[in-house]
Each structure stands twice: as structure tokens, then as C-alpha cells.
Design an enzyme around this catalytic site. Structure first.
Site, PDB file in Angstrom:
ATOM      1  N   HIS A 129       0.855  -1.174   0.000  1.00  0.00           N
ATOM      2  CA  HIS A 129       0.000   0.000   0.000  1.00  0.00           C
ATOM      3  C   HIS A 129       0.897   1.230   0.000  1.00  0.00           C
ATOM      4  CE1 HIS A 129      -3.812  -2.033   0.572  1.00  0.00           C
ATOM      5  NE2 HIS A 129      -3.376  -2.663   1.653  1.00  0.00           N
ATOM      6  N   CYS A 171      -0.281   2.662  -4.377  1.00  0.00           N
ATOM      7  CA  CYS A 171      -1.047   3.868  -4.663  1.00  0.00           C
ATOM      8  C   CYS A 171      -0.238   5.101  -4.292  1.00  0.00           C
ATOM      9  CB  CYS A 171      -2.359   3.865  -3.888  1.00  0.00           C
ATOM     10  SG  CYS A 171      -3.612   2.807  -4.615  1.00  0.00           S
TER      11      CYS A 171
END
Length: 284
Positions: A129, A171
């Protein structure tokens, strides 16, 4: 930013969370034909060291509840594809799963202190992430710069003048791209010189700053799928930046999200290549 389970039937998720020359350069690593033998070493990295180098893969799937980050299903597919791809290119590949921030930093610091004098290059893939400029360990997040700066020329002497490649699947924000319709179809031992400490890095991000990065729970992320496919197809006949342009093309045109949540449906993605390479990188 946190993963979003956007359509369980398809499994598309997000990984939120100083030399100047007047000679003409060509992508084969040379200059104008009559000067090629004299200047070719200046424009193509030496890749015939005894070893290609290390490829370190950080593969984070399961996160502590305190991070509020979801499980990254499909990341093991990415890690496996990367392992096979870089193994086939001659790299020694190590995968480290579910690493805390201190683990990631500690492992890369140790690698940066290794003797790379017999290695042509260094590769690191970070699968996790993320937010813009930051990457999640399974327990917290840390600045990506803290990791890459370990390999700067003033800190990792045996990689000076050699390519240092970072592939980052994460991301970089929470913006969504809806797309738009279109109708458009050898090192010389006889000379020494100073180079910037930030030279010879390449950062290939799965998405541009501010945006989600998409990952399929069955097939892996769009970016890593495309990267491995293009390296397999063109790794022996194109130089790296050309290959990454092919990766951009594949991600941009061949992928689109499919979700039961309308706000996450039919979204697009474009990778982002930031290159400080000073020569063409051609895999032997």
C-alpha cells in the site's frame, strides 16, 4: 491508502494507502557511425560484469489492524512473476514477505553496504500500500526516499555509475482516472570524472502522483503484469526506457477497472517513469 474491494467478480483493487557531447546519440549505445567505437562506452551501461546483480522484492500482503490497510490479494502473483522475470535476466532474486518498516529499511541498508563491485546493477521492487512519496510496511508507513537514498553515490560506492532500478507498485493518492475518448490511432579506466550522487537511478511507479493504483486479486497488478510481459518480449532487443514506454502503452490501453461500485467502475491508469539514468540500459 486502503484497498477497495471493487467488484468481487473481477477482483480489481487499489494499492492506496556531467558529461556533455555534441555527437549524435542513438539508442543502440553509440554515436555517429564513424565515432561509435570511441564514444559508445559513454552512452551504454557496462552490463558484462561477472554478476548481473541483486533483485530485492518486498512483498507486503497482510497488514496490522492499526494501519487500517486491507489485505493485498494478488500480490503474491506479482512477486512470483517478478522473481521469474528477473531470474531469467540473470539476477539473484530474494523475496521478503510482510515486512515491517524497520525490516524494509534494515534489509535495504544491509544490501547498500554490500560489495557490488562485481555486479552490473541493482534492482528493487516494492509491492505494498502507499501514499504519494510513502510506502507502507505491515505496521506503519515510511518515506520511499529513505529507502532509495541508501543507494546514492556518496553512500553506496560500489554502485557508483551503475544503474539502480526501483519498481514501485503502490497507490500514490486517491484520485481516479476516468480516461478520455480518442481517435488517434564499457567504462574507461583511463578517465575519471565526478557525477551527481542522485545519478543513475530509475524509479518506475505504477501510477502518477495523486492516483490510485489497480491490482487484480487473481492476476496481480496491472503494472507488474505489464512490466513482466514487456521484459519477456523485449528485454533482449530494446533498452530499458523503451521497454517501460511499452509498459505504459500496455497499462493505458489494455486495462480498465470493472466494479460493482459505480465510482470505481471503468477507471484507467498510467504508470510514471522517473529516470536519472545517464546511459542506455540494455540487458545482455
Amino acid at each position: 491508502m486502503a484497498d477497495n474491494q471493487n467488484g468481487s467478480h473481477t477482483g480489481d483493487n487499489t494499492d492506496a494507502g556531467p558529461y556533455m557531447s555534441s555527437h549524435n546519440v542513438n539508442l543502440k549505445g553509440g554515436t555517429t557511425k564513424d565515432q561509435a567505437s570511441k564514444f559508445s562506452h559513454r552512452f551504454s551501461y557496462k552490463m558484462d560484469y561477472p554478476e548481473m546483480g541483486l533483485c530485492i522484492i518486498i512483498n507486503n500482503k497482510n497488514f496490522h489492524s492499526s494501519t487500517r490497510m486491507g489485505m493485498r490479494n494478488g500480490t503474491d502473483v506479482d512477486a512470483s512473476k517478478l522473481y521469474n522475470t528477473f531470474k531469467s535476466l540473470g539476477y539473484k532474486v530474494d523475496i521478503y514477505n510482510d515486512q515491517k518498516c524497520a525490516d524494509i529499511y534494515g534489509r535495504l541498508k544491509k544490501v547498500s553496504e554490500d560489495d557490488h563491485s562485481k555486479r552490473s546493477s541493482f534492482v528493487c521492487a516494492l509491492l505494498s500500500h502507499g501514499e504519494d512519496g510513502r510506502l507502507y510496511g505491515v505496521d506503519d508507513c515510511l518515506p520511499i526516499k529513505n529507502l532509495t537514498s541508501l543507494f546514492r553515490g556518496d553512500r553506496c560506492k560500489t554502485l557508483v555509475g551503475k544503474p539502480k532500478l526501483f519498481f514501485i507498485q503502490a497507490c500514490r493518492g486517491t484520485e481516479l482516472d476516468s480516461g478520455v475518448e480518442t481517435d488517434s490511432g564499457s567504462e574507461s579506466s583511463e578517465e575519471t570524472y565526478r557525477i551527481p550522487v542522485e545519478a543513475d537511478f530509475l524509479y518506475a511507479y505504477s501510477t502518477v502522483p495523486g492516483y490510485y493504483s489497480w491490482r487484480n486479486t487473481s492476476n496481480g497488478s496491472w503494472f507488474i503484469q505489464s512490466l513482466c510481459e514487456m521484459l519477456k518480449l523485449h528485454g533482449k532487443n530494446l533498452e530499458l526506457v523503451q521497454i517501460l514506454t511499452c509498459v505504459n502503452h500496455m497499462v493505458a490501453l489494455e486495462f480498465e477497472s470493472c466494479s460493482t461500485q459505480i465510482e470505481f467502475h471503468a477507471k484507467k491508469q498510467i504508470p510514471c517513469v522517473v529516470s536519472m539514468l545517464t546511459k542506455a540500459l540494455c540487458f545482455p
